[in-house]
Motif scaffolding. Structure first.
Motif, PDB file in Angstrom:
ATOM      1  N   TYR A 164       0.825  -1.208   0.000  1.00  0.00           N
ATOM      2  CA  TYR A 164       0.000   0.000   0.000  1.00  0.00           C
ATOM      3  C   TYR A 164       0.854   1.250   0.000  1.00  0.00           C
ATOM      4  O   TYR A 164       1.820   1.367   0.768  1.00  0.00           O
ATOM      5  CB  TYR A 164      -0.916  -0.005   1.229  1.00  0.00           C
ATOM      6  N   ALA A 165       0.492   2.203  -0.877  1.00  0.00           N
ATOM      7  CA  ALA A 165       1.222   3.473  -0.982  1.00  0.00           C
ATOM      8  C   ALA A 165       0.392   4.576  -0.341  1.00  0.00           C
ATOM      9  O   ALA A 165      -0.470   5.171  -0.985  1.00  0.00           O
ATOM     10  CB  ALA A 165       1.518   3.794  -2.446  1.00  0.00           C
ATOM     11  N   ALA A 166       0.633   4.846   0.928  1.00  0.00           N
ATOM     12  CA  ALA A 166      -0.048   5.933   1.618  1.00  0.00           C
ATOM     13  C   ALA A 166       0.487   7.270   1.123  1.00  0.00           C
ATOM     14  O   ALA A 166       1.564   7.349   0.518  1.00  0.00           O
ATOM     15  CB  ALA A 166       0.135   5.807   3.124  1.00  0.00           C
ATOM     16  N   VAL A 167      -0.257   8.334   1.371  1.00  0.00           N
ATOM     17  CA  VAL A 167       0.134   9.664   0.916  1.00  0.00           C
ATOM     18  C   VAL A 167       1.453  10.072   1.562  1.00  0.00           C
ATOM     19  O   VAL A 167       1.636   9.951   2.783  1.00  0.00           O
ATOM     20  CB  VAL A 167      -0.961  10.695   1.266  1.00  0.00           C
ATOM     21  N   ASP A 168       2.385  10.529   0.714  1.00  0.00           N
ATOM     22  CA  ASP A 168       3.680  11.029   1.168  1.00  0.00           C
ATOM     23  C   ASP A 168       4.504   9.979   1.912  1.00  0.00           C
ATOM     24  O   ASP A 168       5.336  10.313   2.766  1.00  0.00           O
ATOM     25  CB  ASP A 168       3.503  12.269   2.072  1.00  0.00           C
ATOM     26  N   PRO A 171       5.767   2.925  -0.298  1.00  0.00           N
ATOM     27  CA  PRO A 171       4.860   1.770  -0.186  1.00  0.00           C
ATOM     28  C   PRO A 171       5.353   0.779   0.863  1.00  0.00           C
ATOM     29  O   PRO A 171       6.554   0.516   0.980  1.00  0.00           O
ATOM     30  CB  PRO A 171       4.880   1.170  -1.596  1.00  0.00           C
ATOM     31  N   LYS A 172       4.399   0.218   1.616  1.00  0.00           N
ATOM     32  CA  LYS A 172       4.721  -0.762   2.650  1.00  0.00           C
ATOM     33  C   LYS A 172       3.745  -1.930   2.564  1.00  0.00           C
ATOM     34  O   LYS A 172       2.613  -1.774   2.130  1.00  0.00           O
ATOM     35  CB  LYS A 172       4.635  -0.137   4.048  1.00  0.00           C
ATOM     36  N   TRP A 173       4.198  -3.097   3.009  1.00  0.00           N
ATOM     37  CA  TRP A 173       3.333  -4.269   3.091  1.00  0.00           C
ATOM     38  C   TRP A 173       2.544  -4.216   4.399  1.00  0.00           C
ATOM     39  O   TRP A 173       3.092  -3.891   5.451  1.00  0.00           O
ATOM     40  CB  TRP A 173       4.148  -5.550   3.017  1.00  0.00           C
ATOM     41  N   ARG A 174       1.274  -4.546   4.299  1.00  0.00           N
ATOM     42  CA  ARG A 174       0.404  -4.581   5.472  1.00  0.00           C
ATOM     43  C   ARG A 174      -0.468  -5.835   5.396  1.00  0.00           C
ATOM     44  O   ARG A 174      -0.944  -6.187   4.317  1.00  0.00           O
ATOM     45  CB  ARG A 174      -0.502  -3.345   5.533  1.00  0.00           C
ATOM     46  N   THR A 175      -0.692  -6.469   6.512  1.00  0.00           N
ATOM     47  CA  THR A 175      -1.619  -7.597   6.595  1.00  0.00           C
ATOM     48  C   THR A 175      -2.842  -7.140   7.376  1.00  0.00           C
ATOM     49  O   THR A 175      -2.716  -6.666   8.513  1.00  0.00           O
ATOM     50  CB  THR A 175      -0.971  -8.811   7.286  1.00  0.00           C
ATOM     51  N   VAL A 176      -4.016  -7.236   6.747  1.00  0.00           N
ATOM     52  CA  VAL A 176      -5.230  -6.671   7.330  1.00  0.00           C
ATOM     53  C   VAL A 176      -6.337  -7.716   7.350  1.00  0.00           C
ATOM     54  O   VAL A 176      -6.294  -8.730   6.651  1.00  0.00           O
ATOM     55  CB  VAL A 176      -5.699  -5.428   6.536  1.00  0.00           C
ATOM     56  N   ASP A 177      -7.338  -7.438   8.172  1.00  0.00           N
ATOM     57  CA  ASP A 177      -8.560  -8.237   8.225  1.00  0.00           C
ATOM     58  C   ASP A 177      -9.663  -7.459   7.510  1.00  0.00           C
ATOM     59  O   ASP A 177     -10.183  -6.475   8.056  1.00  0.00           O
ATOM     60  CB  ASP A 177      -8.969  -8.492   9.679  1.00  0.00           C
ATOM     61  N   TYR A 201      -8.538   1.984   3.551  1.00  0.00           N
ATOM     62  CA  TYR A 201      -7.518   2.045   2.510  1.00  0.00           C
ATOM     63  C   TYR A 201      -8.157   2.394   1.170  1.00  0.00           C
ATOM     64  O   TYR A 201      -9.185   1.810   0.789  1.00  0.00           O
ATOM     65  CB  TYR A 201      -6.792   0.700   2.385  1.00  0.00           C
ATOM     66  N   ARG A 202      -7.553   3.345   0.462  1.00  0.00           N
ATOM     67  CA  ARG A 202      -7.984   3.673  -0.901  1.00  0.00           C
ATOM     68  C   ARG A 202      -7.569   2.555  -1.844  1.00  0.00           C
ATOM     69  O   ARG A 202      -6.396   2.179  -1.893  1.00  0.00           O
ATOM     70  CB  ARG A 202      -7.363   4.985  -1.356  1.00  0.00           C
ATOM     71  N   LEU A 203      -8.516   2.023  -2.607  1.00  0.00           N
ATOM     72  CA  LEU A 203      -8.207   0.913  -3.499  1.00  0.00           C
ATOM     73  C   LEU A 203      -7.189   1.314  -4.560  1.00  0.00           C
ATOM     74  O   LEU A 203      -6.358   0.500  -4.970  1.00  0.00           O
ATOM     75  CB  LEU A 203      -9.492   0.407  -4.164  1.00  0.00           C
ATOM     76  N   SER A 204      -7.239   2.565  -5.008  1.00  0.00           N
ATOM     77  CA  SER A 204      -6.315   3.002  -6.058  1.00  0.00           C
ATOM     78  C   SER A 204      -4.875   3.067  -5.570  1.00  0.00           C
ATOM     79  O   SER A 204      -3.949   3.168  -6.375  1.00  0.00           O
ATOM     80  CB  SER A 204      -6.746   4.374  -6.594  1.00  0.00           C
ATOM     81  N   ARG A 205      -4.656   3.017  -4.261  1.00  0.00           N
ATOM     82  CA  ARG A 205      -3.306   3.063  -3.713  1.00  0.00           C
ATOM     83  C   ARG A 205      -2.765   1.678  -3.374  1.00  0.00           C
ATOM     84  O   ARG A 205      -1.654   1.561  -2.856  1.00  0.00           O
ATOM     85  CB  ARG A 205      -3.277   3.957  -2.470  1.00  0.00           C
ATOM     86  N   VAL A 206      -3.565   0.650  -3.632  1.00  0.00           N
ATOM     87  CA  VAL A 206      -3.102  -0.725  -3.416  1.00  0.00           C
ATOM     88  C   VAL A 206      -2.327  -1.157  -4.655  1.00  0.00           C
ATOM     89  O   VAL A 206      -2.882  -1.240  -5.752  1.00  0.00           O
ATOM     90  CB  VAL A 206      -4.281  -1.672  -3.156  1.00  0.00           C
TER      91      VAL A 206
END
Length: 324
Positions: A164-168, A171-177, A201-206
């Motif tokens: 996931y590429a958060a603003v500013d 990108p980092k890997w995240r494990t979510v439910d 999470y914004r889908l366009s940033r995945v």
């Protein structure tokens, strides 16, 4: 007798074949007596449901039975076609599936409705790409592969690993439910939990999505509308909020109020302008919103915001000043 329960009963028989009354009752969360009444109602309506007795007996549909959409009236058929024109499905990787489904809907309509409904749908425009000021609607594109992987994890109740590429941020890997998906004004969101905390999470940033085999830690049922409202409220009350005292032309009062988080106080000045105490999400939000009002507003406090707007105005004036 609920029509959606009758449809669900038929779909269960189509998908699973022969089922006992007890099995149907468990799936539909009703009593066996209700199932028997529903089966009788379906038979009376012409749906070929038949019973087989014995230890392996149950209810079945005649082979190759298909539900026709002959019960649709013109407005119901038009509503389906209009729904198919919405762009929300694109955000969830369902664009091609939606197109295929709408073709099947049209093909299943009685001939008397097929052409009139399709023709009427051409007379309606839903969510155009630009508004009357030629401002483009900010629709987002989500690759089908990513949308499909996220969708599978949501529906299967599995954990999801996303790059996931958060603003500013890098990108980092995240494990979510994953909890559910939402489409808001042309933007898609994944509602999830991470380490027990609510996350959006914004889908366009995945950038990459991988469904895991591990079950997600989440409630069995969820009210997505309520969950979205709670996240919205949390967003509005979080961050580095900024309180601003501003004078504004009454004609620009509503545009300003529409961008702030809250209007804390309001009074009229002697010259007819309004003096408002308002709250913004952060400093960038405050500077952007007040810059839009140009000379129709004046920041009285804080001083750093006055200085920032003055500096921006000086840069613009220098850029458009007389050439040497």
């Amino acid at each position: 007798m609920r029509a959606d329960r009758l449809v669900a009963l038929v779909l269960l028989l189509r998908q699973r074949g022969r089922m006992t009354a007890e099995s149907l009752a468990r799936e539909l969360e009703v009593s066996t007596r209700t199932v028997l009444r529903d089966v009788e109602a379906l038979s009376a309506a012409g749906v070929p449901v038949y019973a087989e007795r014995g230890r392996r007996g149950g209810f079945s549909l005649l082979p190759d039975f298909q539900m026709a959409l002959t019960g649709l009236n013109h407005d119901e058929a038009l509503a389906l076609l209009v729904a198919g024109s919405r762009r929300g499905a694109q955000l969830f990787g369902l664009g091609s599936a939606l197109a295929s489904a709408m073709l099947k809907v049209v093909d299943s309509l009685p001939e008397s409705l097929r052409y009139t409904a399709a023709g009427a749908a051409q007379r309606l425009l839903i969510d155009p790409e630009t508004d009357l000021l030629s401002r483009r609607v900010a629709d987002e594109e989500v690759p089908d592969a990513i949308g499909a992987e996220i969708r599978r994890a949501v529906f299967a109740g599995h954990k999801l690993r996303i790059h996931y590429a958060a603003v500013d941020q890098a990108p980092k890997w995240r494990t979510v439910d994953p909890i559910g998906l939402a489409a808001v004004r042309g933007q898609g969101y994944l509602l999830a939990k991470r380490a027990g905390e609510d996350r959006t999470y914004r889908l366009s940033r995945v950038l990459v999505a991988v469904e895991l085999d591990e079950p997600a830690q989440r409630p069995e049922s969820v009210d997505l509308d309520r969950a979205w409202q709670e996240r919205n409220a949390s967003f509005r009350t979080g961050g580095d909020q900024v309180t601003v005292l501003v004078r504004v032309d009454p004609a620009r009062r509503e545009p300003l109020a529409g961008t702030v988080l809250a209007v804390c106080s309001e009074e009229a000045d002697a010259d007819g302008w309004l003096r408002l105490n308002v709250i913004f999400q952060d400093s960038r939000h405050a500077e952007w919103a007040l810059w839009q009002l140009a000379t129709h507003a004046e920041v009285l406090a804080p001083q750093w915001l006055r200085a920032s707007l003055r500096h921006r105005a000086a840069e613009i004036a220098a850029r458009y000043g007389p050439s040497s």
